[in-house]
Structures are given as C-alpha cells and as structure tokens.
Scaffold this active site. Structure first.
Site, PDB file in Angstrom:
ATOM      1  CG  HIS A  25      -0.274   0.271   2.519  1.00 22.73           C
ATOM      2  ND1 HIS A  25      -0.078   1.531   3.023  1.00 22.73           N
ATOM      3  CD2 HIS A  25       0.250  -0.584   3.447  1.00 22.73           C
ATOM      4  CE1 HIS A  25       0.535   1.456   4.190  1.00 22.73           C
ATOM      5  NE2 HIS A  25       0.757   0.187   4.468  1.00 22.73           N
ATOM      6  CB  CYS A  26       1.000   4.290  -1.860  1.00 26.42           C
ATOM      7  SG  CYS A  26      -0.623   4.563  -2.605  1.00 26.42           S
ATOM      8  CB  ALA A  27      -0.134   8.123   1.098  1.00 25.54           C
ATOM      9  NE  ARG A  29      -3.148   5.526  -5.505  1.00 29.28           N
ATOM     10  CZ  ARG A  29      -2.452   5.906  -6.554  1.00 29.28           C
ATOM     11  NH1 ARG A  29      -2.773   5.489  -7.753  1.00 29.28           N
ATOM     12  NH2 ARG A  29      -1.412   6.716  -6.397  1.00 29.28           N
TER      13      ARG A  29
END
Length: 461
Positions: A25-27, A29
């Site tokens: 995951h990113c910030a 999504r």
C-alpha cells in the site's frame, strides 16, 4: 465499516486469495498484483462502504481507501491472503513482465516513480523543517545563533545533502542491484573530501588527473542525474560479475570490483556528464518558465490531473529535485502549478457534495475534497470526479487558471512532495508575497472548479 471486516470482504471480491500475487500500500491505495483481473467483482468493490474507487493501471489493481484507513485495511487483508516469500518473488517477476509491455516513455517514468516515491517522506520532512526555520527567522522567534536554530538548520538540509545516498539505495533496488552498494556509491559522490556545492556554491573545486583524465573534485550533494546514471552502470557491472565470478568467492570479489569500477567511472565520467545533463534540463525548464511561463502554467495546470491518472506524476520529482539542487535556480517553480491542479479537484468534489443525491458519493465527496486540499487527490478523482466526468473537466479548468496565475506571480517552493495547504510551509520561507500569491492561486483554482461544477448538470447513472 470495521477495517478488519473490509480486509476480509476484499478477498472473495478479488477472486480469492489464490488470485492475489502480492499486496502493498501507499498513502491512499492498496496496490495489488493479480493473476487474473477478470475475476474481480468490480461492482461488489464499489459497494463496499470504505472503498472510494478501484481501477487497474500498468499491471497493478489499485483500491482507494484514503489516508489513515488504507494501512489498517492492508494489515487485515495481508493476514487473510497469507502472503509468502515465493509469492513476493512471483510479484517481482510479474511486474518486470508488465514493464516490458509498456512503451519506453511509460517504462522510464514508472522506473523514476518507483525510485523517488519511497524518498518523499524524507524530502517532505526537510521541506517542512525549512518552512519552520523560515518562520523562525522572519518572526524572530529565536536568535539565528541559538542552538535550536543551528540544530534545526542541520536537520533541514541533511536529506538534500545525502540525497545521492537515498537515491542510490532506492535506485539499486529498482535496477535489481544490491541496495547497500548503491548507498556506498551515493556516499562516494558525497564524500567529505569533495567540495560540497550545496553549502559552498561560490567555491571552485580542485582538479585531479588520473590515467590522463582530468576531473573536478566536486561533490554531488543534492543532485539527481549523476547518481541515477551511476547506479544504472553499477547494476550492469554487478550483474555481469555475478555471471562469471564463482559462488565460492562471490561475496569477496563482486562487491569489491563493483565499487572500485563504479567509483572510478562515476567520479571521472558519469559525475561531470550527469551534472551537465541535469543542469541542462533545469536551465531549459527555467528558460521555458521565463519565456512562456503563463501559457506553460495554464497547460501544465490543466493537464496535471490527467497525468495523475497514469501514475506518472511521481517521475517529476527527479526534475524538481534538480531545480532545487541547481545553485542558479535553487527553488521549485513547478510544484505550485501541481498544487493548483490538486486543490481544484477538491473544489469540484465539494460542489458535487452539494449537488448529488447519491448517499455514497456524498460520503466520499467531503473527506475526498479535504484530502485533496491536503495534497492527496486520488480519493476525490477516482471516487467522485472521474466517475461523473464533468467535475474532472471543471477541475482541469480551475487548475489551468490557477496554474497560470502562480506562474505569472513567480510563486515557488523550497522542496517537493507537498501540495495544497501543507505547501504553504515550504512557500513561506521564500517571502510573504510568495505565500500570499500561492494562497490566491489556490483560491482561484478551487473557486473556478467549484463554480463550474455547481452549475453543470451531472449524470449520476
């Protein structure tokens, strides 16, 4: 919905855990590599309360949850799919295959994105510290000779001074080389014995002759192109050595020869050449900015949100870092344009909130708009504006006008990675006028996007 329950419900909607190759995951999504995306229940995903949008992009299936929630959902989802090490290796191979299918430009941009995204927190922290120092200096909160000011000054510049080390580590991972060797090459390019242009911009370096070649004893603190080229060459050298060096002596020979060869090539050839290319790009952009700035601001501000759809916007960080590192420029004049485009999406989403009768759209619109004003646009773009189409176009118009204004007023920032309201902290150190015009640019972008969307007729089917 409870994040744990959301994580559990995702598994069958994605075709079962056997269909999930990898997850990270990113910030905002959840980023997935799936074996067969045709097994995804898109309608079921859209109906989940916490999901603000889901789409496929360049070999990844991405589900938007927003900041603060995505990491909690990921923790639950990761337990449900029980990701194993061999699956991670399969995911890497899958991503490599997907890159081969991209056109050269998209592949290059994706590589830059993968290198610079992990570094953003360090740059954001440094930019905010610079903003704090700027306010401390402007409002005379403390003396510039005080221990607090001196220490914070050290903290704020550290990430830019060791930027080649950070990039070296991240680039080596992306190029399939040993990341610690990449960090060592970054350390060589920023060694204390080399003149540091970051702190001594007017000083002239000494020259050394080696094997008939004369090269400057110049450090590359804060630069981007030299370390990227050096690590690419290093990865080729390391991979080539591993094919011919016997396993019994690989640990001794491969790192030793890799560092020596890359070090010499980097200081004698790659460093000066890479700095020249980086300066050429920066000066070229500055000339474009000075010549056709207002028009360029309109074009870039209008198109930036479309670039976000492709995920290629992170590749711009390399250019922005080069602008800041160049002593003759020293500021980031691109970031205010991106910021206007981002907040415009929030303005359009806010108008949708007042117009829509769809309950879920209303629930996404407010937090999505706020997230956009804080610099993260994916929730509002994919969850609201792009689905309804017209608000996305209205936001592009707002971003174009705001982008033109901030360029006209020569608004700039002293770092990259922050847009929206947080960017005020890295715009303030460049003067009160710079900050005021940045705020006006945001207001223009939000106001135009909101007004156009509000008076549009939306088709919500």
């Amino acid at each position: 919905m409870d994040p744990k329950e959301t994580g559990k419900k995702l598994v069958p909607l994605l075709g079962g855990k056997e269909n999930v190759v990898s997850a990270q995951h990113c910030a905002t999504r959840l980023r997935l590599v799936l074996r067969d995306e045709s097994k995804v229940d898109q309608k079921g995903l859209d109906e989940l309360d916490d999901v603000k949008g889901a789409f496929s992009n360049s070999g990844q299936f991405q589900i938007i949850f927003g900041t603060g929630l995505v990491n909690k959902v990921y923790a639950s989802f990761a337990k449900e799919i029980d990701l194993q090490e061999e699956q991670k290796e399969e995911a890497v191979n899958h991503q490599d295959e997907m890159k081969k299918k991209m056109n050269p430009f998209a592949r290059f941009a994706r590589v830059l994105s993968n290198i610079f995204v992990p570094i953003i927190p360090a740059i954001v922290a440094s930019g905010l510290l610079m903003g704090l120092l700027g306010m401390m200096r402007a409002f005379k909160w403390v003396s510039e000779d005080s221990a607090l000011f001196v220490l914070l000054d050290m903290f704020s510049s550290a990430a830019f001074i060791i930027l080649p080390i950070l990039i070296g580590y991240s680039a080596a991972k992306e190029f399939g080389a040993n990341p610690y060797l990449g960090a060592v090459i970054g350390g060589i390019l920023t060694h204390p014995n080399l003149l540091n242009p970051w702190t001594l911009a007017d000083a002239q370096p000494e020259y050394m002759t080696f094997l008939g070649y004369e090269f400057p004893l110049l450090g590359y603190q804060g630069t981007v192109v030299p370390i990227l080229l050096a690590i690419y060459v290093m990865s080729k050298i390391e991979k080539g050595l591993r094919k011919v060096v016997p396993n019994a002596i690989d640990l001794l020979v491969t790192p030793f020869v890799t560092v020596i060869m890359t070090g010499f090539i980097s200081l004698i050839v790659i460093g000066p050449f890479g700095k020249y290319i980086g300066d050429l790009i920066s000066v070229g952009l500055q000339s474009l900015y000075n010549t056709a700035g207002f028009v360029a601001g309109i074009v870039f501000g209008g198109l930036y949100s479309t670039i976000v759809l492709t995920g290629l916007q992170h590749s711009f960080h390399a250019i922005e870092a080069g602008l800041i590192a160049n002593p003759s420029i020293g500021v980031n004049f691109l970031l205010p344009i991106w910021a206007c485009a981002n907040v415009a999406q929030g303005g359009a989403g806010l108008a949708v909130y007042f117009k829509t009768k769809n309950k879920k759209t209303k629930e996404i619109a407010i937090p999505g708009a706020v997230s956009s004003f804080l610099g993260i646009t994916e929730p509002i773009i994919f969850g609201v504006n792009l689905k309804l189409r017209k608000p996305f176009i209205a936001a592009a118009i707002g971003g174009a006008v705001g982008g033109g204004y901030v360029v006209l007023m020569n608004v700039a920032a002293n770092a990259y990675g922050l847009t929206g309201i947080p960017m005020m902290a890295i715009a303030a150190p460049l003067g009160l006028s710079n900050l005021i015009h940045y705020i006006i640019g945001m207001v223009i972008s939000i106001g135009i996007a909101f007004t156009i969307t509000f008076f549009m007729k939306l088709k919500e089917d």
